[in-house]
Design an enzyme around this catalytic site. Structure first.
Site, short mmCIF file in Angstrom:
data_model
loop_
_atom_site.label_atom_id
_atom_site.label_comp_id
_atom_site.label_asym_id
_atom_site.label_seq_id
_atom_site.Cartn_x
_atom_site.Cartn_y
_atom_site.Cartn_z
NE ARG A 73 46.79 39.82 46.65
CZ ARG A 73 46.23 41.00 46.96
NH1 ARG A 73 44.93 41.16 46.84
NH2 ARG A 73 46.96 42.00 47.38
CG HIS B 196 55.25 45.73 49.44
ND1 HIS B 196 54.77 46.57 50.41
CD2 HIS B 196 54.19 45.43 48.66
CE1 HIS B 196 53.47 46.75 50.23
NE2 HIS B 196 53.09 46.08 49.16
CB CYS C 75 51.78 48.51 47.64
SG CYS C 75 50.79 47.14 47.00
N1 GLN Z 1 45.06 46.55 48.74
C1 GLN Z 1 45.82 46.75 47.56
C2 GLN Z 1 45.70 45.64 46.53
O1 GLN Z 1 45.57 44.48 46.86
C3 GLN Z 1 47.27 46.99 47.94
C4 GLN Z 1 47.92 45.82 48.61
C5 GLN Z 1 49.27 46.15 49.16
O2 GLN Z 1 49.53 47.26 49.62
N2 GLN Z 1 50.13 45.15 49.13
O3 GLN Z 1 45.75 45.93 45.37
#
Ligand code: GLN
Length: 244
Positions: free
Chosen positions: A128, A199, A94
């Protein structure tokens, strides 16, 4: 039996969703096979273990990622490239995937990456990309593990990642958003460098992939079989959650 030497980059800051579980799983599966396991962390200002077989970089909030990025792209860049050049495996999850590339754009800000692969991430205005995800991967064989397999997990990222024309995605999205919600690509693989948005943590839900990483990192032709009833159930549950 050999010893798997793991160097975890920024284990305190880049550890969202308990990505530390990936390291625990590697440790347990090595122990069950009488493979030694050594773990060192490399936080901000610390050196990268030069004898590491596997470098691990987990995910992080934008704020934490930003803190690590400059240290990674400046202080640790040469050591990380040297480790990969001598054959170490690198797994980045990620936020870690985003830092493998050229940069992560957050509005006017450019957070630098370590430049191991040609990818670019932009934090757009859109929602997101969140949810259960399953991808189909096709990996070269290591210790009899490889070919077309499924990885299942969970994604939650604001960044949209685009791969350069010469890069290969880690997999094809079966369910979920993947790198940018449009391309159908998930993650990146270039030789021993692997990045993914999955994840879960990733490895407890996909124990076969942990074994692939261990075999690849240590150059093993075979791994003794384990009783994987629980691991298989965890994998099946992650696939079910993704609807695959
Ligand atoms: N900060 C990054 C994003 O939001 C990765 C987030 C994460 O590792 N879950 O894109």
């Amino acid at each position: 039996m050999p010893t798997l030497k793991v160097c975890a980059l920024y284990p305190e800051l880049m550890n969202i969703y308990a990505d530390r579980g990936n390291l625990l799983l590697l440790e347990r599966r090595c122990a069950w096979r009488d493979i030694g396991f050594e773990l060192v962390g490399a936080g901000i200002g610390d050196p990268v273990a030069q004898d590491a077989d596997l470098l691990y970089l987990g995910g992080g909030q934008d704020r934490d990622q930003r803190l690590c990025a400059h240290d990674l792209a400046e202080a640790k860049r040469d050591a990380v490239h040297a480790a990969v050049d001598r054959g170490a495996v690198m797994l980045a999850v990620c936020g870690g995937l985003q830092l493998l590339g050229d940069s992560y754009e957050l509005g006017d800000e450019r957070v630098p990456g370590v430049g191991l692969v040609d990818l670019h991430t932009v934090r757009g205005d859109g929602p997101r990309l969140i949810g259960n995800v399953a991808i189909e991967v096709d990996l070269p064989e290591a210790a009899g593990i490889g070919g077309r397999r499924v990885l299942a997990g969970f994604e939650n990222h604001g960044g949209r990642t685009r791969l350069g024309a010469a890069e290969q995605p880690l997999g094809r999205v079966l369910k979920g958003h993947g790198n940018d919600g449009q391309s159908g690509f998930e993650g990146v693989v270039r030789g021993n460098v692997i990045g993914t948005y999955l994840h879960g943590p990733l490895l407890p839900k996909n124990a076969w992939f942990a074994d692939w990483l261990v075999a690849r990192a240590l150059g093993l032709d075979e791994l003794p079989p384990l009783d994987d009833a629980l691991e298989d159930a965890a994998h099946a549950a992650a696939r079910r959650a993704a609807g695959v």
